[in-house]
Write an enzyme that holds these catalytic residues in place. Structure first.
Site, PDB file in Angstrom:
ATOM      1  N   LYS A  41       6.445  10.079  -1.828  1.00 28.60           N
ATOM      2  CA  LYS A  41       5.653  10.276  -2.325  1.00 28.60           C
ATOM      3  C   LYS A  41       4.792   8.833  -1.180  1.00 28.60           C
ATOM      4  O   LYS A  41       4.532   8.064  -1.190  1.00 28.60           O
ATOM      5  CB  LYS A  41       5.119   9.928  -4.051  1.00 28.60           C
ATOM      6  CG  LYS A  41       5.189   8.508  -4.199  1.00 28.60           C
ATOM      7  CD  LYS A  41       5.130   8.505  -5.842  1.00 28.60           C
ATOM      8  CE  LYS A  41       5.412   7.243  -6.371  1.00 28.60           C
ATOM      9  NZ  LYS A  41       5.403   7.631  -8.025  1.00 28.60           N
ATOM     10  N   ARG A 139      -0.367   9.100 -19.461  1.00 27.47           N
ATOM     11  CA  ARG A 139      -0.355  10.453 -18.223  1.00 27.47           C
ATOM     12  C   ARG A 139      -0.491  11.576 -18.437  1.00 27.47           C
ATOM     13  O   ARG A 139      -0.650  12.587 -19.150  1.00 27.47           O
ATOM     14  CB  ARG A 139       0.243   9.293 -17.596  1.00 27.47           C
ATOM     15  CG  ARG A 139      -0.847   9.186 -16.634  1.00 27.47           C
ATOM     16  CD  ARG A 139      -0.240   8.003 -15.086  1.00 27.47           C
ATOM     17  NE  ARG A 139       0.708   8.875 -14.737  1.00 27.47           N
ATOM     18  CZ  ARG A 139       1.968   7.999 -13.953  1.00 27.47           C
ATOM     19  NH1 ARG A 139       1.957   6.570 -13.092  1.00 27.47           N
ATOM     20  NH2 ARG A 139       3.113   8.974 -13.110  1.00 27.47           N
ATOM     21  N   TYR A 268     -14.895 -16.565   7.812  1.00 28.97           N
ATOM     22  CA  TYR A 268     -16.365 -15.995   7.061  1.00 28.97           C
ATOM     23  C   TYR A 268     -16.676 -16.809   5.590  1.00 28.97           C
ATOM     24  O   TYR A 268     -15.570 -17.250   5.155  1.00 28.97           O
ATOM     25  CB  TYR A 268     -16.142 -14.396   6.384  1.00 28.97           C
ATOM     26  CG  TYR A 268     -16.343 -13.516   7.722  1.00 28.97           C
ATOM     27  CD1 TYR A 268     -17.458 -13.766   8.229  1.00 28.97           C
ATOM     28  CD2 TYR A 268     -15.215 -13.314   7.873  1.00 28.97           C
ATOM     29  CE1 TYR A 268     -17.573 -12.454   9.092  1.00 28.97           C
ATOM     30  CE2 TYR A 268     -15.590 -11.682   8.966  1.00 28.97           C
ATOM     31  CZ  TYR A 268     -16.780 -11.252   9.952  1.00 28.97           C
ATOM     32  OH  TYR A 268     -17.098 -10.529  10.490  1.00 28.97           O
ATOM     33  N   MET A 316     -11.249  -8.484   9.070  1.00 26.01           N
ATOM     34  CA  MET A 316     -10.788  -7.377   9.172  1.00 26.01           C
ATOM     35  C   MET A 316     -10.126  -6.574   9.724  1.00 26.01           C
ATOM     36  O   MET A 316      -8.962  -5.711   9.017  1.00 26.01           O
ATOM     37  CB  MET A 316     -11.615  -6.434   9.186  1.00 26.01           C
ATOM     38  CG  MET A 316     -11.993  -4.937   9.368  1.00 26.01           C
ATOM     39  SD  MET A 316     -13.772  -3.965   9.832  1.00 26.01           S
ATOM     40  CE  MET A 316     -14.549  -3.867   8.209  1.00 26.01           C
TER      41      MET A 316
HETATM   42  C1  LIG Z   1       6.845   6.715  -8.396  1.00 20.12           C
HETATM   43  C2  LIG Z   1       7.717   7.886  -9.031  1.00 20.12           C
HETATM   44  C3  LIG Z   1       9.086   7.529  -9.336  1.00 20.12           C
HETATM   45  C4  LIG Z   1       9.684   6.204  -8.406  1.00 20.12           C
HETATM   46  O1  LIG Z   1       9.350   4.966  -9.265  1.00 20.12           O
HETATM   47  P1  LIG Z   1      10.499   3.855  -8.113  1.00 20.12           P
HETATM   48  O2  LIG Z   1       9.831   3.042  -9.456  1.00 20.12           O
HETATM   49  O3  LIG Z   1       9.408   3.838  -7.467  1.00 20.12           O
HETATM   50  O4  LIG Z   1      12.057   3.634  -8.570  1.00 20.12           O
HETATM   51  C5  LIG Z   1       9.739   8.260 -10.282  1.00 20.12           C
HETATM   52  N1  LIG Z   1       9.354   9.390 -10.961  1.00 20.12           N
HETATM   53  C6  LIG Z   1       7.913   8.939 -10.858  1.00 20.12           C
HETATM   54  C7  LIG Z   1       6.832  10.087 -11.763  1.00 20.12           C
HETATM   55  C8  LIG Z   1       7.646   8.420 -10.186  1.00 20.12           C
HETATM   56  O5  LIG Z   1       5.853   8.858 -10.100  1.00 20.12           O
END
Ligand SMILES: *Cc1c(COP(=O)(O)O)cnc(C)c1O
Length: 374
Positions: A41, A139, A268, A316
């Protein structure tokens, strides 16, 4: 044309990390080793989702996981063929790509079950999906204490096939937290509830990188590592002896060197004032590239094999480092993340310097930075 600031992504290291995880699982699993759902992701944690997913597919990953449908479509269109799990909530998404691109959705609420079930029914298909159980992260997911009421419409839906159940830990990387055990217990109860509701033999998965390293009991049928594949051990478990190495390095080149007199300020805000004559080097990478402003006065880079403190303000497109006493010249390599000579700066160090987690440092690496794959 390539800018001086580049991220090198070592796909051989990625594959070697994948193999290290796979070997650990093969060696220590009590039964058949779990499959690996490789998490890609957020543009593969900043590394570039397409090359990373393709490399993991070649390495033998069972599945890859994305945050949303759009990320998954990008991978399919780039030719990724293994199953793609979508983690995110789908209740308000356009679901057509789930069918056109053969994605595996997560059902995390009764609303999502309805939406996916209706969409599958309209197409005359039975859609394989994973159900997410909320065991305490609070969540996404079906609340663990409410399943007898919320799961029956999902389980009995003729157009949905629950092939797996999963949960996600809140404190896997905190060895002192008891919530981990509580979540394990609730997850097993949830799977038992699914069975009792007429859904036997679903695959189970729960372990992110930290949970995978922490406790073999949560390996189940699949594990879901992300960070570990990128060669970063979760902070509290950094001592865990799994031979992974960082996949990404971030380098640049000095574009200017100049002297600053005592009492003069740099950058800055004029907040850093030179206490003595200093030599500074200007590096063409700034917060637009994901380098946090809080690195000023806290972080370092490597140049000529030495650590040079980041001073002045991170702006930046540039930052300035103190190279006083070191014969630095324009064109010299600057390492922001990675090794130079016998020194190294890893993502954990940069994250700790600014009070965040390695995930954020990697994900924030800017789109302007070219990723070079080898
Ligand atoms: C991001 C994520 C993972 C992977 O987590 P890591 O700590 O990077 O290994 C696994 N399961 C879910 C649901 C996630 O959102």
């Amino acid at each position: 044309m390539v800018r001086p600031t580049v991220a090198r992504v070592d796909l051989a290291a990625l594959k070697a990390n994948y193999r290290a995880v796979a070997e650990l699982l093969a060696r220590d699993a009590p039964g058949p080793p779990p499959g690996i759902i490789a998490v890609v992701k957020a543009n593969a944690y900043g590394h570039g989702a397409v090359p990373v997913a393709r490399a993991l597919e070649e390495a033998g990953a069972t599945m890859v996981a994305c945050a949303d449908i759009e990320e998954a479509v990008t991978l399919r269109e780039a030719g990724v063929r293994i199953p793609i799990l979508v983690f995110g909530a789908l209740s308000i998404s356009d679901l057509s790509a789930v069918f056109t691109h053969r994605l595996v959705p997560t059902v995390s609420s009764p609303g999502a079950a309805r939406a996916l079930g209706d969409a599958a029914a309209a197409r005359g298909v039975r859609l394989p999906c994973h159900v997410k159980i909320d065991t305490g992260l609070n969540r996404l997911g079906f609340r663990h204490d409410n399943l007898w009421r919320t799961l029956p419409p999902l389980v009995s839906h003729p157009s949905l096939e629950i092939v797996a159940a999963y949960t996600h830990f809140a404190t896997a990387d905190d060895p002192t937290s008891h919530l981990f055990e509580t979540q394990c217990r609730r997850f097993l109860q949830a799977v038992a509830a699914l069975e009792a509701l007429g859904c036997p033999g679903v695959a189970r998965h729960a372990a992110n990188s930290a949970a995978l390293l922490r406790d073999r009991r949560v390996w189940f049928e699949f594990v879901r590592p992300g960070l570990l594949l990128y060669g970063v051990a979760p902070p509290a478990l950094a001592g865990t002896p799994l031979p992974v190495r960082p996949v990404l390095s971030l380098t640049s080149r000095v574009v200017a060197v100049k002297g600053v007199r005592p009492g003069e300020s740099i950058g800055y805000g004029a907040r850093f004032v030179a206490p003595a004559p200093l030599t500074i080097a200007v590096v063409p990478a700034g917060y637009a590239d994901g380098l946090d402003r809080r690195l000023a006065g806290r972080g370092h880079v490597l140049v000529r094999g030495r650590r040079a403190p980041i001073i002045g303000a991170v702006s930046m497109d540039m930052l300035t480092v103190d190279v006083t006493g070191c014969p630095v010249a324009p064109g010299d390599e600057v390492v922001l993340l990675g090794a130079q000579g016998s020194e190294r700066i890893d993502v954990q160090e940069m994250a700790a310097a600014i009070g965040t987690v390695p995930y954020e440092v990697l994900c924030r690496l800017g789109a302007r930075i070219e990723r070079i794959y080898n």
